[in-house]
Design an enzyme around this catalytic site. Structure first.
Site, short mmCIF file in Angstrom:
data_model
loop_
_atom_site.label_atom_id
_atom_site.label_comp_id
_atom_site.label_asym_id
_atom_site.label_seq_id
_atom_site.Cartn_x
_atom_site.Cartn_y
_atom_site.Cartn_z
N LYS A 181 -14.79 -17.07 -16.77
CA LYS A 181 -13.68 -17.14 -15.86
C LYS A 181 -12.35 -17.94 -16.33
O LYS A 181 -12.56 -18.68 -17.33
CB LYS A 181 -14.04 -17.79 -14.64
CG LYS A 181 -15.40 -16.76 -14.06
CD LYS A 181 -15.77 -17.58 -12.68
CE LYS A 181 -16.71 -16.54 -11.93
NZ LYS A 181 -17.16 -17.31 -10.56
N ARG A 221 -28.85 -16.13 -16.26
CA ARG A 221 -28.78 -16.88 -14.97
C ARG A 221 -29.17 -18.12 -14.98
O ARG A 221 -28.74 -19.11 -14.61
CB ARG A 221 -28.96 -15.98 -13.81
CG ARG A 221 -28.12 -15.05 -13.29
CD ARG A 221 -28.23 -14.37 -12.04
NE ARG A 221 -27.94 -15.26 -11.00
CZ ARG A 221 -26.83 -15.31 -10.42
NH1 ARG A 221 -25.81 -14.59 -10.63
NH2 ARG A 221 -26.50 -16.09 -9.27
N THR A 266 -24.90 -21.39 -8.39
CA THR A 266 -23.70 -20.88 -7.93
C THR A 266 -22.81 -22.32 -7.75
O THR A 266 -21.72 -22.48 -8.22
CB THR A 266 -23.54 -20.11 -6.85
OG1 THR A 266 -24.49 -19.03 -7.14
CG2 THR A 266 -22.32 -19.60 -6.42
N ARG A 298 -22.92 -24.24 -15.91
CA ARG A 298 -22.21 -24.60 -14.63
C ARG A 298 -22.26 -26.19 -14.16
O ARG A 298 -21.16 -26.53 -13.65
CB ARG A 298 -22.61 -23.58 -13.28
CG ARG A 298 -22.08 -22.19 -13.54
CD ARG A 298 -22.78 -21.33 -12.65
NE ARG A 298 -22.10 -20.10 -12.54
CZ ARG A 298 -22.41 -19.01 -11.78
NH1 ARG A 298 -23.75 -19.11 -10.90
NH2 ARG A 298 -21.87 -17.96 -11.49
N ASN A 347 -16.79 -22.34 -11.43
CA ASN A 347 -18.06 -22.44 -12.05
C ASN A 347 -18.23 -21.77 -13.43
O ASN A 347 -18.91 -21.49 -13.94
CB ASN A 347 -19.17 -22.10 -11.20
CG ASN A 347 -19.06 -20.82 -10.77
OD1 ASN A 347 -18.12 -20.03 -10.96
ND2 ASN A 347 -19.91 -20.21 -9.51
N HIS A 368 -19.35 -16.21 -14.83
CA HIS A 368 -19.95 -14.91 -14.07
C HIS A 368 -21.09 -14.55 -14.92
O HIS A 368 -21.07 -14.11 -15.96
CB HIS A 368 -18.97 -14.00 -13.36
CG HIS A 368 -19.94 -12.85 -12.77
ND1 HIS A 368 -20.08 -12.81 -11.46
CD2 HIS A 368 -20.21 -11.57 -13.39
CE1 HIS A 368 -20.82 -11.67 -11.27
NE2 HIS A 368 -20.84 -10.95 -12.24
N1 UDP Z 1 -18.31 -19.01 -4.38
C1 UDP Z 1 -17.51 -20.05 -3.50
N2 UDP Z 1 -18.40 -20.82 -2.37
C2 UDP Z 1 -19.43 -20.08 -1.99
C3 UDP Z 1 -19.98 -19.06 -2.66
C4 UDP Z 1 -19.53 -18.71 -3.86
O1 UDP Z 1 -16.51 -20.54 -4.24
O2 UDP Z 1 -19.98 -20.77 -1.07
C5 UDP Z 1 -17.58 -18.35 -5.27
C6 UDP Z 1 -18.19 -19.02 -6.72
O3 UDP Z 1 -17.13 -18.88 -7.75
C7 UDP Z 1 -19.23 -17.85 -7.08
C8 UDP Z 1 -18.42 -16.61 -6.58
O4 UDP Z 1 -17.89 -16.91 -5.65
O5 UDP Z 1 -19.50 -17.71 -8.66
C9 UDP Z 1 -19.54 -15.32 -6.51
O6 UDP Z 1 -20.32 -15.90 -5.42
P1 UDP Z 1 -21.92 -15.28 -5.63
O7 UDP Z 1 -22.74 -15.61 -4.17
O8 UDP Z 1 -21.88 -14.02 -6.13
O9 UDP Z 1 -22.51 -16.19 -6.59
P2 UDP Z 1 -22.87 -16.20 -8.55
O10 UDP Z 1 -23.55 -14.84 -8.28
O11 UDP Z 1 -21.53 -16.15 -9.20
O12 UDP Z 1 -23.90 -17.15 -8.68
MG MG Z 2 -22.99 -12.94 -7.74
#
Ligand code: UDP
Ligand code: MG
Length: 167
Positions: free
Chosen positions: A10, A91, A97, A108, A122, A125
């Protein structure tokens, strides 16, 4: 079981010069990189990528983040890793996340932060599951950009398409 997974470095990861570091960490998996490119992220692409979060209060800020508008870097690096249990292994290396809940030795956990507006920056992705990976890979890449045949393709004849070529 062999799987494909979409990885995005990102804009915060690019701005913090973490590309080499993140790729080194991911190389621990011994997975194969089957596609890689820099992408200028359109509004449409960003909104489509994060469509599952469109009703969240942080969605507008998240779209600005993915487009690079928060980091003065209007690009992301997109890669596809391929191999055994690719999604789970990437992951695990990425971590949770929320960067404050992520294992401190994960990518992360090491490099992420939460902004004053509450957004999780973070740095990376990683697709969550096979269904998401398939949807996301088809969104970010065209078949000829991937050096293995991941999904069925079809031939399309485009007569009057306009495209940029080398001069
Ligand atoms: N995100 C955030 N706050 C939250 C949940 C998600 O800022 O409470 C952002 C974060 O950058 C995250 C992205 O939205 O990576 C996508 O969210 P997802 O739940 O798909 O998490 P990921 O798959 O990236 O772990
Ligand atoms: Mg996701």
């Amino acid at each position: 079981m062999n799987q494909a997974v979409l990885i995005l470095i990102k804009p915060d990861g690019l701005k913090k010069s973490l590309t080499g570091n993140i790729l080194t960490r991911l190389s621990e998996t011994k997975l194969e990189i089957v596609a890689a490119k820099m992408v200028r992220v359109s509004d449409e692409l960003a909104k489509s990528h994060y469509q599952h979060l469109k009703d969240k209060p942080f969605f507008p800020e998240l779209i600005k983040y993915l487009k690079g508008e928060l980091h003065d870097r209007l690009k992301v690096m997109a890669l596809i890793y391929w191999g055994k249990d690719a999604i789970k292994r990437c992951r695990e290396l990425a971590g949770a996340t929320n960067p404050e809940e992520a294992d401190p030795t994960s990518i992360r956990g090491s490099y992420g932060r939460i902004t004053t507006k509450g957004l999780y920056e973070n740095v990376i992705h990683v697709s969550s599951n096979e269904e998401d990976a398939c949807r996301e890979i088809k969104l970010w890449f065209d078949p000829p950009e991937i050096i293995v045949d991941l999904y069925p393709t079809k031939e399309e004849i485009c007569r009057e398409c306009r495209k940029q070529g080398w001069a």
